[in-house]
Scaffold this motif. Structure first.
Motif, PDB file in Angstrom:
ATOM      1  N   ALA A   1      27.851  35.164  48.862  1.00 36.07           N
ATOM      2  CA  ALA A   1      27.838  36.537  48.380  1.00 36.07           C
ATOM      3  C   ALA A   1      28.419  37.497  49.410  1.00 36.07           C
ATOM      4  CB  ALA A   1      26.411  36.949  48.012  1.00 36.07           C
ATOM      5  N   ALA A   2      28.078  37.280  50.688  1.00 34.42           N
ATOM      6  CA  ALA A   2      28.614  38.134  51.749  1.00 34.42           C
ATOM      7  C   ALA A   2      30.130  38.025  51.821  1.00 34.42           C
ATOM      8  CB  ALA A   2      27.983  37.753  53.088  1.00 34.42           C
ATOM      9  N   ILE A   3      30.647  36.814  51.697  1.00 34.79           N
ATOM     10  CA  ILE A   3      32.098  36.608  51.728  1.00 34.79           C
ATOM     11  C   ILE A   3      32.757  37.315  50.549  1.00 34.79           C
ATOM     12  CG2 ILE A   3      33.911  34.858  51.467  1.00 34.79           C
ATOM     13  CD1 ILE A   3      32.014  32.937  53.041  1.00 34.79           C
ATOM     14  N   ALA A   4      32.177  37.180  49.360  1.00 35.45           N
ATOM     15  CA  ALA A   4      32.753  37.829  48.183  1.00 35.45           C
ATOM     16  C   ALA A   4      32.781  39.347  48.339  1.00 35.45           C
ATOM     17  CB  ALA A   4      31.970  37.430  46.933  1.00 35.45           C
ATOM     18  N   LEU A   5      31.702  39.917  48.855  1.00 30.94           N
ATOM     19  CA  LEU A   5      31.665  41.362  49.080  1.00 30.94           C
ATOM     20  C   LEU A   5      32.742  41.794  50.071  1.00 30.94           C
ATOM     21  CD1 LEU A   5      27.804  41.766  49.210  1.00 30.94           C
ATOM     22  CD2 LEU A   5      29.290  43.080  47.680  1.00 30.94           C
ATOM     23  N   GLU A   6      32.874  41.047  51.155  1.00 33.81           N
ATOM     24  CA  GLU A   6      33.895  41.377  52.160  1.00 33.81           C
ATOM     25  C   GLU A   6      35.300  41.254  51.572  1.00 33.81           C
ATOM     26  OE1 GLU A   6      33.746  42.599  55.092  1.00 33.81           O
ATOM     27  OE2 GLU A   6      31.669  42.327  55.748  1.00 33.81           O
ATOM     28  N   GLU A   7      35.537  40.210  50.800  1.00 34.20           N
ATOM     29  CA  GLU A   7      36.865  40.020  50.210  1.00 34.20           C
ATOM     30  C   GLU A   7      37.217  41.143  49.249  1.00 34.20           C
ATOM     31  OE1 GLU A   7      39.275  37.792  50.729  1.00 34.20           O
ATOM     32  OE2 GLU A   7      38.178  36.742  52.311  1.00 34.20           O
ATOM     33  N   LYS A   8      36.205  41.711  48.605  1.00 34.23           N
ATOM     34  CA  LYS A   8      36.430  42.834  47.696  1.00 34.23           C
ATOM     35  C   LYS A   8      36.572  44.163  48.447  1.00 34.23           C
ATOM     36  CE  LYS A   8      36.358  40.924  43.579  1.00 34.23           C
ATOM     37  NZ  LYS A   8      37.493  41.047  42.635  1.00 34.23           N
ATOM     38  N   GLY A   9      36.343  44.128  49.759  1.00 39.81           N
ATOM     39  CA  GLY A   9      36.480  45.340  50.556  1.00 39.81           C
ATOM     40  C   GLY A   9      35.370  46.336  50.332  1.00 39.81           C
ATOM     41  N   VAL A  10      34.182  45.828  49.998  1.00 39.31           N
ATOM     42  CA  VAL A  10      33.046  46.700  49.673  1.00 39.31           C
ATOM     43  C   VAL A  10      32.076  46.740  50.843  1.00 39.31           C
ATOM     44  CG1 VAL A  10      31.068  46.996  48.148  1.00 39.31           C
ATOM     45  CG2 VAL A  10      33.250  46.229  47.216  1.00 39.31           C
ATOM     46  N   GLY A  11      31.716  47.926  51.261  1.00 42.88           N
ATOM     47  CA  GLY A  11      30.696  48.045  52.282  1.00 42.88           C
ATOM     48  C   GLY A  11      29.329  47.716  51.720  1.00 42.88           C
ATOM     49  N   PHE A  12      28.494  47.079  52.521  1.00 43.62           N
ATOM     50  CA  PHE A  12      27.149  46.733  52.064  1.00 43.62           C
ATOM     51  C   PHE A  12      26.217  46.603  53.260  1.00 43.62           C
ATOM     52  CE2 PHE A  12      29.287  42.775  52.952  1.00 43.62           C
ATOM     53  CZ  PHE A  12      28.312  41.909  53.439  1.00 43.62           C
TER      54      PHE A  12
END
Length: 230
Positions: free
Chosen positions: A20-31
């Motif tokens: 999930a962390a990788i997917a968020l980073e790949e989408k360029g989304v801060g979290f």
């Protein structure tokens, strides 16, 4: 588009959280990330996690707060609602094949769990062979040109397998278990994933020490010369 903020409820060693962390980073989304102790799960966590597992993705927007559980569901949600690079192929057949290989990765993680926690030499050898056999299957599936599973584009299959290879980054410091012997494409894929920024940032810097501590607490056979191939 509705503005959302994302919080990833995590555990330091969980490979499903890493997806999930990788997917968020790949989408360029801060979290943001919240880490919990799975041996002492807080009440608030149990109240929103039907299976009592991580990851959870907490989503806050103008409509309030929603929570998603299970890494596959989280990654699919991110792919559907967020802009940024697509991480699923557009072709329906290829996309379905990718989903199948994501499940194959989850099956591999079940083998790794036994491989890293067993205190029995025979079980260790059997799981080592099972892992080696499965990577032979993956070798045959990998795209000729690389560098990723399906070719030049990073996909959710890559997000699934990057945490798998990260285990072996630590295991390899203990002994050469021969899991990748005779393979060419799999090691090249592994190196490409290790160099990816989203993969590197999916864990904290002390991940290797935490995993080694985990192995010691489980009295793992691999720490006691259990690396002899079957």
């Amino acid at each position: 588009m509705t503005e959302r903020t994302f919080t990833l409820v995590s555990h330091h060693l969980c490979p499903y959280v890493q997806r999930a962390a990788i997917a968020l980073e790949e989408k360029g989304v801060g979290f943001e990330r919240i880490y919990i102790d799975l041996s002492a799960k807080p009440d608030w966590f149990l109240g929103v996690s039907p299976l009592g597992k991580v990851p959870l993705l907490r989503i806050d927007d103008s409509n309030g707060r929603q929570v998603l559980f299970e890494s596959a569901a989280i990654c699919e949600f991110l792919e559907e609602v967020l802009p940024g690079p697509r991480m699923h192929p557009t072709d329906p057949f290829v996309r379905a094949r990718h989903r199948g290989w994501m499940e194959f990765g989850s099956n591999l993680l079940a083998d790794i769990w036994v491989f890293e926690t067993t205190i029995d030499t025979q079980t260790f050898a059997a799981k080592r062979q099972a892992l080696a056999s499965k990577f032979v299957q993956i070798e045959a599936e990998l795209h000729d040109g690389g560098p990723f599973f399906g070719g030049v584009d990073f996909s959710l299959v890559d997000a699934v397998f990057a945490p798998i290879f990260r285990y072996f980054d630590v295991f390899d410091t203990i002994a050469d278990h021969g899991v990748f012997d005779g393979l060419m494409r799999v090691p090249a894929w592994r190196r490409s994933l290790a160099a990816r920024a989203s993969v590197r940032s999916a864990v904290t810097a002390d991940y290797p020490e935490r995993l080694m501590d985990f192995l010691r607490k489980h009295n793992a056979i691999m720490l006691k010369g259990g690396s002899i191939a079957a």
